[in-house]
Write a protein that holds these residues in place. Structure first.
Motif, PDB file in Angstrom:
ATOM      1  N   VAL A 112      -2.831   2.230  -4.652  1.00 49.00           N
ATOM      2  CA  VAL A 112      -3.203   1.072  -5.464  1.00 49.00           C
ATOM      3  C   VAL A 112      -3.354   1.558  -6.899  1.00 49.00           C
ATOM      4  CG1 VAL A 112      -5.052  -0.611  -5.908  1.00 49.00           C
ATOM      5  CG2 VAL A 112      -4.369  -0.113  -3.559  1.00 49.00           C
ATOM      6  N   ARG A 113      -2.915   0.774  -7.857  1.00 53.98           N
ATOM      7  CA  ARG A 113      -3.109   1.133  -9.276  1.00 53.98           C
ATOM      8  C   ARG A 113      -3.398  -0.120 -10.083  1.00 53.98           C
ATOM      9  NH1 ARG A 113       3.158   2.173 -11.295  1.00 53.98           N
ATOM     10  NH2 ARG A 113       4.022   0.466 -10.072  1.00 53.98           N
ATOM     11  N   PRO A 114      -4.068   0.061 -11.221  1.00 59.88           N
ATOM     12  CA  PRO A 114      -4.263  -1.099 -12.094  1.00 59.88           C
ATOM     13  C   PRO A 114      -2.898  -1.571 -12.580  1.00 59.88           C
ATOM     14  CG  PRO A 114      -5.609   0.778 -12.797  1.00 59.88           C
ATOM     15  CD  PRO A 114      -4.655   1.287 -11.767  1.00 59.88           C
ATOM     16  N   ILE A 115      -2.701  -2.874 -12.625  1.00 60.72           N
ATOM     17  CA  ILE A 115      -1.427  -3.420 -13.095  1.00 60.72           C
ATOM     18  C   ILE A 115      -1.185  -2.919 -14.520  1.00 60.72           C
ATOM     19  CG2 ILE A 115      -0.259  -5.566 -13.789  1.00 60.72           C
ATOM     20  CD1 ILE A 115      -1.539  -6.875 -11.339  1.00 60.72           C
ATOM     21  N   GLY A 116       0.031  -2.438 -14.750  1.00 58.85           N
ATOM     22  CA  GLY A 116       0.361  -1.937 -16.081  1.00 58.85           C
ATOM     23  C   GLY A 116       0.313  -0.421 -16.176  1.00 58.85           C
ATOM     24  N   GLN A 117      -0.361   0.233 -15.223  1.00 56.70           N
ATOM     25  CA  GLN A 117      -0.393   1.707 -15.254  1.00 56.70           C
ATOM     26  C   GLN A 117       0.993   2.229 -14.889  1.00 56.70           C
ATOM     27  OE1 GLN A 117      -3.680   3.891 -13.187  1.00 56.70           O
ATOM     28  NE2 GLN A 117      -1.996   4.916 -12.104  1.00 56.70           N
ATOM     29  N   PRO A 118       1.584   3.107 -15.733  1.00 54.52           N
ATOM     30  CA  PRO A 118       2.963   3.525 -15.476  1.00 54.52           C
ATOM     31  C   PRO A 118       3.133   4.425 -14.238  1.00 54.52           C
ATOM     32  CG  PRO A 118       2.070   4.638 -17.423  1.00 54.52           C
ATOM     33  CD  PRO A 118       1.060   3.629 -17.006  1.00 54.52           C
ATOM     34  N   THR A 119       2.139   5.235 -13.935  1.00 59.66           N
ATOM     35  CA  THR A 119       2.298   6.131 -12.778  1.00 59.66           C
ATOM     36  C   THR A 119       1.645   5.532 -11.537  1.00 59.66           C
ATOM     37  OG1 THR A 119       0.277   7.246 -13.454  1.00 59.66           O
ATOM     38  CG2 THR A 119       2.355   8.253 -14.156  1.00 59.66           C
ATOM     39  N   LEU A 120       2.149   5.956 -10.378  1.00 58.05           N
ATOM     40  CA  LEU A 120       1.579   5.455  -9.122  1.00 58.05           C
ATOM     41  C   LEU A 120       0.238   6.130  -8.848  1.00 58.05           C
ATOM     42  CD1 LEU A 120       4.726   5.471  -6.773  1.00 58.05           C
ATOM     43  CD2 LEU A 120       3.650   3.512  -7.900  1.00 58.05           C
ATOM     44  N   GLY A 121      -0.620   5.457  -8.122  1.00 53.21           N
ATOM     45  CA  GLY A 121      -1.888   6.036  -7.708  1.00 53.21           C
ATOM     46  C   GLY A 121      -1.683   7.071  -6.607  1.00 53.21           C
ATOM     47  N   ALA A 122      -2.771   7.807  -6.283  1.00 53.50           N
ATOM     48  CA  ALA A 122      -2.680   8.796  -5.195  1.00 53.50           C
ATOM     49  C   ALA A 122      -2.468   8.056  -3.883  1.00 53.50           C
ATOM     50  CB  ALA A 122      -3.965   9.609  -5.138  1.00 53.50           C
ATOM     51  N   LYS A 123      -1.568   8.574  -3.043  1.00 53.10           N
ATOM     52  CA  LYS A 123      -1.240   7.824  -1.818  1.00 53.10           C
ATOM     53  C   LYS A 123      -2.079   8.281  -0.630  1.00 53.10           C
ATOM     54  CE  LYS A 123       2.839  10.620  -0.598  1.00 53.10           C
ATOM     55  NZ  LYS A 123       2.559  11.469   0.541  1.00 53.10           N
ATOM     56  N   VAL A 124      -2.332   7.323   0.216  1.00 48.10           N
ATOM     57  CA  VAL A 124      -2.991   7.596   1.493  1.00 48.10           C
ATOM     58  C   VAL A 124      -1.967   7.298   2.576  1.00 48.10           C
ATOM     59  CG1 VAL A 124      -4.761   6.752   3.084  1.00 48.10           C
ATOM     60  CG2 VAL A 124      -5.318   7.130   0.670  1.00 48.10           C
ATOM     61  N   GLU A 125      -1.840   8.217   3.539  1.00 52.89           N
ATOM     62  CA  GLU A 125      -0.884   8.009   4.621  1.00 52.89           C
ATOM     63  C   GLU A 125      -1.641   7.505   5.848  1.00 52.89           C
ATOM     64  OE1 GLU A 125       1.227  11.553   5.667  1.00 52.89           O
ATOM     65  OE2 GLU A 125       2.637  10.492   6.971  1.00 52.89           O
ATOM     66  N   VAL A 126      -1.199   6.372   6.386  1.00 51.01           N
ATOM     67  CA  VAL A 126      -1.873   5.814   7.567  1.00 51.01           C
ATOM     68  C   VAL A 126      -0.990   5.989   8.796  1.00 51.01           C
ATOM     69  CG1 VAL A 126      -3.115   3.829   8.510  1.00 51.01           C
ATOM     70  CG2 VAL A 126      -2.879   4.084   6.041  1.00 51.01           C
ATOM     71  N   LYS A 127      -1.581   6.551   9.845  1.00 55.28           N
ATOM     72  CA  LYS A 127      -0.840   6.804  11.096  1.00 55.28           C
ATOM     73  C   LYS A 127      -1.440   5.991  12.238  1.00 55.28           C
ATOM     74  CE  LYS A 127       0.477  11.602  10.055  1.00 55.28           C
ATOM     75  NZ  LYS A 127       1.922  11.552  10.245  1.00 55.28           N
ATOM     76  N   ASN A 128      -0.813   6.140  13.431  1.00 53.66           N
ATOM     77  CA  ASN A 128      -1.368   5.528  14.660  1.00 53.66           C
ATOM     78  C   ASN A 128      -1.294   4.023  14.714  1.00 53.66           C
ATOM     79  OD1 ASN A 128      -2.123   7.944  15.595  1.00 53.66           O
ATOM     80  ND2 ASN A 128      -4.314   7.666  15.321  1.00 53.66           N
TER      81      ASN A 128
END
Ligand code: ADP
Ligand code: ZN
Ligand code: MG
Length: 454
Positions: free
Chosen positions: A209-225
């Motif tokens: 998730v990132r604030p709209i307008g932020q050029p880079t992506l936020g840190a990702k969380v990987e969801v399994k199961n």
């Protein structure tokens, strides 16, 4: 919450494993359909990783990998080669997995997905970049009991196609639509049953998730199961809210792996960012590289059946988009197109209305022909379907007489109606239809009832 969520946007990328439904496993002759076999009965020295054994490539897995990659719009690597991915785990007796790292089957594709909005009418469309598709063998399974962990190697050597998407997906609804499209696609290609519940289609979802307008992506969380589309959608929704709330509180999101917990309807941390593991990939020395020529690729390309093309054809035949989607969900699109192709002049909506009762093109056409020829009402057609006999069609005068009889036979009910209890007309209607032996068209009966009673 709902206000602040408008300040943020979600980004999702999926990593998917499709279990290929070939007859035998990927590098040995063991049966590949052993879901129900007793543990460790569907194994051989090759898939158990005995020293000195040699793998042999099951050519079908390469064919199917290429077909699937083509259907996802990927460029195909002219050289198909396998690599060793080295790691230790109790369900991996060889100590390495045969995979493709340096040269995946295909790269840089995309899939256009359309789906029905929540109003059940509007068509939404979006495109997802496909980073790569590669082939690899599956590992075994660990079975945890109360006092021990057991190893079942039946699944060792099962062929998988791993598909990685670009982070192009913007919402849980899109993620679900993408997965459904992919499921339909591999089923149409005939390469996998793609049942999520059986683990033949598995997905890990990366979300940030990132604030709209932020050029880079936020840190990702990987969801399994997540073993159903529903759980995937729920898990992503939960994660987006959780991450948004953290950002709102000014907290930093750390990269981590989380699992979906069906009992609490929430995601639970499994491990935080591991220092990236070094798998010491190197070309698999026991398998020869395979060269694929352009002619072969062209042939595969021409023979592809894609769900999007089928949907488009069905729409061109005049079927509304929501009905097209409904047919696809019920795996009836191919039958639908077959019927309209073989018999010109049929009304597409009518065909779609009856298709659920049929699996056979010829039988459905026969049925539609009878319905057309005798101009059967829906009720009459149903009757015909049940009994195989063409019901007498009621003409207006006969029906009027019949309604009159029913009114004469039920003076108390008629009185109730006239006193304002209009609900009782349903009873009268039922009596008329019964008298007609089911041949009367309800809409017409209602019309006559109203005529005679008011
Ligand atoms: P890793 O190096 O952790 O394997 P990759 O860059 O290979 O990460 O991406 C793995 C998956 O995660 C891909 O499906 C990709 O689209 C997705 N992804 C990568 N970065 C993000 C992000 N910031 N937010 C959401 N998904 C992401
Ligand atoms: Zn084997
Ligand atoms: Mg990666």
């Amino acid at each position: 919450m709902n206000k602040t969520i408008d300040k943020y946007e979600a980004t999702i990328g999926l990593e998917i494993h499709v279990q290929l439904g070939t007859k035998s496993k990927m590098f040995c002759r063991c049966d590949n359909n052993s879901d129900t076999a007793k543990p460790n009965t569907n194994v051989c020295p090759v898939c158990m990783g005995y020293p000195g054994t040699l793998p042999v490539i099951n050519g079908q897995t390469i064919d199917w990998g290429i077909k699937t990659a083509l259907a996802l719009g990927c460029s195909i690597n002219p050289m198909q080669r396998f690599d060793r991915k080295n790691y230790f785990y109790p369900d991996l007796p060889k100590g390495y997995q045969i995979s493709q790292f340096f040269y995946p089957v295909g790269e840089k594709g995309n899939l256009v997905v359309d789906y029905l909005g929540t109003d059940r009418k509007t068509k939404h469309e979006f495109t997802v970049g496909i980073t790569r598709l590669h082939l690899e063998e599956d590992a075994g399974k660990l079975v945890h009991t109360s006092d021990a962990t057991l190893v079942d190697l039946n699944r060792c050597g099962t062929p998988l196609a791993e598909i990685v998407t670009e982070p192009d997906i913007k919402s849980p609804e899109e993620a679900r639509a993408f997965m459904q499209e992919l499921q339909c696609l591999v089923r149409l290609l005939g390469v996998s049953s793609a049942d999520m519940e059986k683990g033949h289609l598995r997905v890990d979802a990366n979300v940030s998730v990132r604030p709209i307008g932020q050029p880079t992506l936020g840190a990702k969380v990987e969801v399994k199961n997540m073993n159903s589309f529903k759980f995937m959608e729920q898990a992503l929704k939960f994660e987006i809210v959780r991450q948004t709330e953290m950002l709102e509180r000014g907290e930093k999101i750390e990269q981590e792996t989380r699992g979906w917990d069906e009992k609490t309807n929430s995601t639970v941390s499994q491990r935080s960012k591991e220092g990236s593991v070094d798998y010491r990939y190197f070309p698999e020395p026991d398998l020869p590289p395979i060269t694929i020529n352009d002619e072969q690729i062209e042939k595969w390309n021409r023979s592809l059946i894609l769900p999007s093309v089928l949907r488009e054809r069905a729409e061109q035949k005049g079927l509304a988009y929501d009905r097209v989607v409904e047919l696809q969900d019920k795996d009836k699109l191919v039958l639908f197109l077959g019927v309209l192709h073989s018999r010109g002049g049929l009304n597409p909506t009518q065909v779609a209305n009856w298709i659920e009762k049929f699996n056979d093109e010829e039988k459905l056409i026969e049925f539609m022909d009878v319905v057309g020829k005798h101009n059967l009402s829906t009720t009459a057609a149903k009757k015909y379907l049940e009994t195989g006999k063409i019901p007498e069609t009621m003409d207006d005068a006969v029906l009027r007489e019949m309604v009159g009889q029913v009114l004469d036979e039920n003076p108390e009910v008629v009185a109730k109606f006239k006193a304002g209890d209009v609900k009782v007309s349903a009873y009268l209607m039922g009596q008329v239809i019964k008298k007609s032996g089911g041949g009367a068209e309800p809409a017409l009966v209602q019309q006559i009832l109203i005529d005679l009673l008011t």
